[in-house]
Design an enzyme around this catalytic site. Structure first.
Site, short mmCIF file in Angstrom:
data_model
loop_
_atom_site.label_atom_id
_atom_site.label_comp_id
_atom_site.label_asym_id
_atom_site.label_seq_id
_atom_site.Cartn_x
_atom_site.Cartn_y
_atom_site.Cartn_z
N GLY A 263 -14.32 39.94 42.76
CA GLY A 263 -14.51 41.55 42.51
C GLY A 263 -13.33 42.03 43.05
CG ASN A 264 -11.44 45.25 41.52
OD1 ASN A 264 -11.61 46.37 41.70
ND2 ASN A 264 -11.59 44.70 40.36
#
Ligand code: CTP
Length: 219
Positions: free
Chosen positions: A27-28
């Site tokens: 993810g980020n």
């Protein structure tokens, strides 16, 4: 009356999560707040807003049609399926790469094996695909996260993705971008540019919509 009154505006926001196995993902740090602030501000100007949101912890702006997605591929499908629109604003931090395959079971450590190689493949570029779609919105606006040479990289993306405007986020400095309440954007189009902020994301969103109104009026 706002030039956005009655317009259909498609906004993508938040991160994407790319699953590795049933319990892990890539993810980020995107919170989605910039995109949600733009959606809210556009609704206040009378626009009909479709908000395609990655996994975020944010309340739906009143009046928005929200479509929740998880992965880059799902966001791509949701955005392209939501066309036609008058304007597309791609604020989402879409994963550039995703695991080639999602393991059906939790990956286990293998005794004696100290490294794990994950094979990643490029995701489809939503922004570029919207900009070249047969139902291309009149105005296609992208975002870019840059730490250096902001204008050069942003202008490169503007041309490569065939979009009309790009809002470059300076990342890597305090008080800007991801996970922050405030933001600074360098907004760039073919024959101009303007810096917005540092201000709250809502104020920056209003500034961006002002620029979009100007562009749409002369487009
Ligand atoms: N974007 C997209 N689909 C992707 C990747 C990015 O629509 N698969 C969009 C984002 O929503 C954003 C813009 O493209 O509007 C960001 O462009 P990108 O070239 O991915 O920027 P960076 O991630 O900053 O790229 P780079 O790593 O090349 O700097």
């Amino acid at each position: 009356m706002s030039a956005l009154d009655g317009k259909r505006i498609l906004v993508s926001a938040g991160p994407t999560f790319e699953d590795i196995d049933p319990v892990r993902f890539i993810g980020n740090r995107s919170s989605g707040r910039m995109g949600f602030a733009i959606a809210e501000a556009a609704i206040a100007r009378g626009a009909q807003v479709v908000l395609v949101a990655g996994p975020v912890h944010l309340a739906t702006p009143t009046g928005a049609q929200r479509i929740d997605v998880r992965s880059a591929a799902q966001m791509h499908d949701a955005v392209l399926s939501a066309l036609p629109a008058d304007i597309y604003i791609g604020t989402a931090a879409v994963a550039d790469f995703t695991p080639r395959a999602v393991a059906g079971h939790k990956l286990k450590k293998v005794p004696g094996q100290d490294t794990l190689v994950l094979e990643l493949v490029k995701t489809a570029d939503i922004l570029a695909d919207v900009a070249t779609a047969t139902q291309r919105p009149r105005l296609v606006v992208g975002f870019a996260a840059e730490t250096n040479d902001v204008e050069t990289y942003a202008r490169g993306k503007l041309a490569a993705k065939r979009i009309d405007m790009i809002a470059a986020n300076r990342v890597g400095i305090a008080g800007c971008g991801f996970e922050s309440d405030d933001n600074t954007l360098d907004v760039i189009w073919a024959d101009g540019q303007r810096r917005l902020g540092p201000e709250s994301k809502r104020v920056v969103a209003e500034g961006l919509l002002d620029l979009i109104e100007e562009r749409i009026s002369i487009a």
